[in-house]
Structure formats: structure tokens, C-alpha cells
Design a protein around this motif. Structure first.
Motif, PDB file in Angstrom:
ATOM      1  N   GLY A  28       0.795  -1.212   0.000  1.00 47.04           N
ATOM      2  CA  GLY A  28       0.000   0.000   0.000  1.00 47.04           C
ATOM      3  C   GLY A  28       0.832   1.267   0.000  1.00 47.04           C
ATOM      4  N   ALA A  29       2.056   1.180  -0.485  1.00 47.75           N
ATOM      5  CA  ALA A  29       2.953   2.335  -0.491  1.00 47.75           C
ATOM      6  C   ALA A  29       3.102   2.872  -1.902  1.00 47.75           C
ATOM      7  N   SER A  54      12.627   4.149   5.336  1.00 41.98           N
ATOM      8  CA  SER A  54      11.815   2.926   5.384  1.00 41.98           C
ATOM      9  C   SER A  54      10.336   3.223   5.610  1.00 41.98           C
ATOM     10  N   ALA A  55       9.980   4.487   5.766  1.00 42.90           N
ATOM     11  CA  ALA A  55       8.572   4.864   5.971  1.00 42.90           C
ATOM     12  C   ALA A  55       7.794   4.715   4.670  1.00 42.90           C
ATOM     13  N   LYS A  56       6.652   4.045   4.764  1.00 44.75           N
ATOM     14  CA  LYS A  56       5.782   3.838   3.611  1.00 44.75           C
ATOM     15  C   LYS A  56       4.713   4.922   3.581  1.00 44.75           C
ATOM     16  N   ILE A  57       4.584   5.566   2.417  1.00 47.56           N
ATOM     17  CA  ILE A  57       3.630   6.655   2.258  1.00 47.56           C
ATOM     18  C   ILE A  57       2.612   6.280   1.184  1.00 47.56           C
ATOM     19  N   ALA A  58       1.338   6.260   1.558  1.00 47.57           N
ATOM     20  CA  ALA A  58       0.263   6.106   0.575  1.00 47.57           C
ATOM     21  C   ALA A  58      -0.142   7.502   0.135  1.00 47.57           C
ATOM     22  N   TYR A 114      -0.398   8.606   5.258  1.00 42.67           N
ATOM     23  CA  TYR A 114      -1.315   8.781   4.126  1.00 42.67           C
ATOM     24  C   TYR A 114      -1.336  10.261   3.776  1.00 42.67           C
ATOM     25  N   PHE A 115      -0.921  10.565   2.544  1.00 41.61           N
ATOM     26  CA  PHE A 115      -1.003  11.925   2.023  1.00 41.61           C
ATOM     27  C   PHE A 115      -2.243  11.988   1.148  1.00 41.61           C
ATOM     28  N   TRP A 145      -4.471  19.753   1.536  1.00 42.36           N
ATOM     29  CA  TRP A 145      -4.017  18.384   1.757  1.00 42.36           C
ATOM     30  C   TRP A 145      -3.988  18.043   3.241  1.00 42.36           C
ATOM     31  N   TYR A 146      -3.936  16.745   3.496  1.00 39.48           N
ATOM     32  CA  TYR A 146      -3.729  16.188   4.829  1.00 39.48           C
ATOM     33  C   TYR A 146      -2.568  15.206   4.753  1.00 39.48           C
ATOM     34  N   PHE A 147      -1.777  15.170   5.797  1.00 37.99           N
ATOM     35  CA  PHE A 147      -0.754  14.141   5.951  1.00 37.99           C
ATOM     36  C   PHE A 147      -1.051  13.485   7.291  1.00 37.99           C
ATOM     37  N   THR A 148      -1.390  12.186   7.247  1.00 33.86           N
ATOM     38  CA  THR A 148      -1.899  11.516   8.445  1.00 33.86           C
ATOM     39  C   THR A 148      -1.032  10.329   8.844  1.00 33.86           C
ATOM     40  N   ASP A 149      -1.120   9.998  10.109  1.00 28.06           N
ATOM     41  CA  ASP A 149      -0.401   8.862  10.687  1.00 28.06           C
ATOM     42  C   ASP A 149      -1.352   7.672  10.710  1.00 28.06           C
ATOM     43  N   MET A 150      -1.151   6.737   9.804  1.00 29.93           N
ATOM     44  CA  MET A 150      -2.067   5.602   9.683  1.00 29.93           C
ATOM     45  C   MET A 150      -1.975   4.643  10.861  1.00 29.93           C
TER      46      MET A 150
END
Length: 174
Positions: free
Chosen positions: A45-46, A52-56, A97-98, A115-120
Motif C-alpha cells: 500500500g505504499a 523505510s517509511a511507507k507513504i500512501a 497517508y497523504f 491536503w492532509y498528511f496523516t499517521d495511519m
């Protein structure tokens, strides 16, 4: 399958997403940021990696900015690939999640104007939501940002241009 207009918005907005990720992760100084492979996208889902952080990433056209404050998570899809919701429940989805809104502009190459940048890791999939039935593509859950825990939003640029950024100590690119 992604709608052609959504794909165009996604491709046009890549440089802006990269600039914003560089600002949101200043510790990497613009290095160690890369787009995911198709396999990484489908299985983890990246869309992007910062260290190593995965960003959707989901970028919507300006038309959808009237829904600012909402975000969507796929619940069902006919392709056979796992949905975002399935991966989230298995703890196999992106760390962050961006979710942004894009306006094309021939003079500036476009603008990510909200926009939002959230901590999933703070996301509550059982929060109240509505269902948007899918056609041939997917069924999605529509969540309200305000229905999530207070530390869910790390940063946002609201439609009025105001910016809020908090850098929680647990946020890391490595």
C-alpha cells in the motif's frame, strides 16, 4: 483500474508530492525518497518511500475539494488484489497517508492547494463512515478527519491556505 482523469492528476502532481514529502521529512534532506514499485504498491500500500517509511498517496482533482475533511479507503475491489482496508487490518499498509487536492495551472505546472498528511498507525477503521458503492472499479469507505483520533493528522494545508504541522516524536523516516 484507475480512471484516466485520476491517473492524469496523479502524474501531474508527482513533483508537488515529492516537494511536500521533502518538507514533511526534513531529516532526509531530499535524499532517500523514492516512488514505490508496482509490487510494493499492491502488497504494501505504499506509493512512496521516505527511508523505510511507507507513504500512501491519493490526489484528487480540484472538483473534489468540496469534500475537504473527508478521506477514502477502498473496501472492496473486483481485481482480486487486497484492498486498502484489508491491508490496514493486517497491519500491512502504509505508515502515512497523504491526501491532497490538485488544481492544474498552465503557468505554475499546477498546485496542491489543500491536503492532509496523516499517521495511519493512529487510524481507526471502525470509526463512523459512509459507503460509496463502486461501479466496475471499487467500493470505498468515506471517513471524516474529525472522526479520527486527535493525533491522526500530522500536517495539513487547509483550503484557506493556513497550514498546521506537528512533528510528533514517533514520526520517523528510518
Amino acid at each position: 483500474m484507475i480512471h484516466p482523469n485520476d491517473r492524469r492528476v496523479e502524474l501531474e502532481s508527482h513533483p508537488a508530492v515529492l516537494r511536500l514529502l521533502t518538507r514533511l521529512f526534513p531529516e532526509v534532506d531530499g535524499k532517500d525518497i523514492r516512488q514505490s514499485t508496482l509490487d510494493e504498491d499492491r502488497n504494501q500500500g505504499a506509493d512512496w518511500f521516505v527511508g523505510s517509511a511507507k507513504i500512501a498517496v491519493r490526489v484528487r482533482s480540484a472538483f473534489y475539494s468540496r469534500y475537504f475533511g473527508d478521506f477514502t479507503i477502498r473496501e472492496c475491489r473486483p481485481t482480486g488484489y487486497k484492498t486498502e482496508l484489508e491491508k490496514i487490518r493486517e497491519n500491512a499498509w502504509a505508515d502515512y497517508y497523504f491526501y491532497g487536492f490538485w488544481r492544474p495551472d498552465v503557468h505554475t505546472n499546477g498546485c496542491m492547494f489543500g491536503w492532509y498528511f496523516t499517521d495511519m498507525r493512529r487510524f481507526n477503521p471502525n470509526a463512523p463512515h459512509t459507503i460509496m458503492p463502486g461501479d466496475h472499479e471499487a467500493t470505498v469507505r468515506i471517513y471524516k478527519i474529525t472522526g479520527q483520533p486527535p493525533d491522526f493528522v500530522i500536517a495539513t494545508r487547509r483550503l484557506d491556505g493556513s497550514v498546521f504541522i506537528q512533528y510528533p516524536t514517533q514520526r520517523t523516516a528510518a
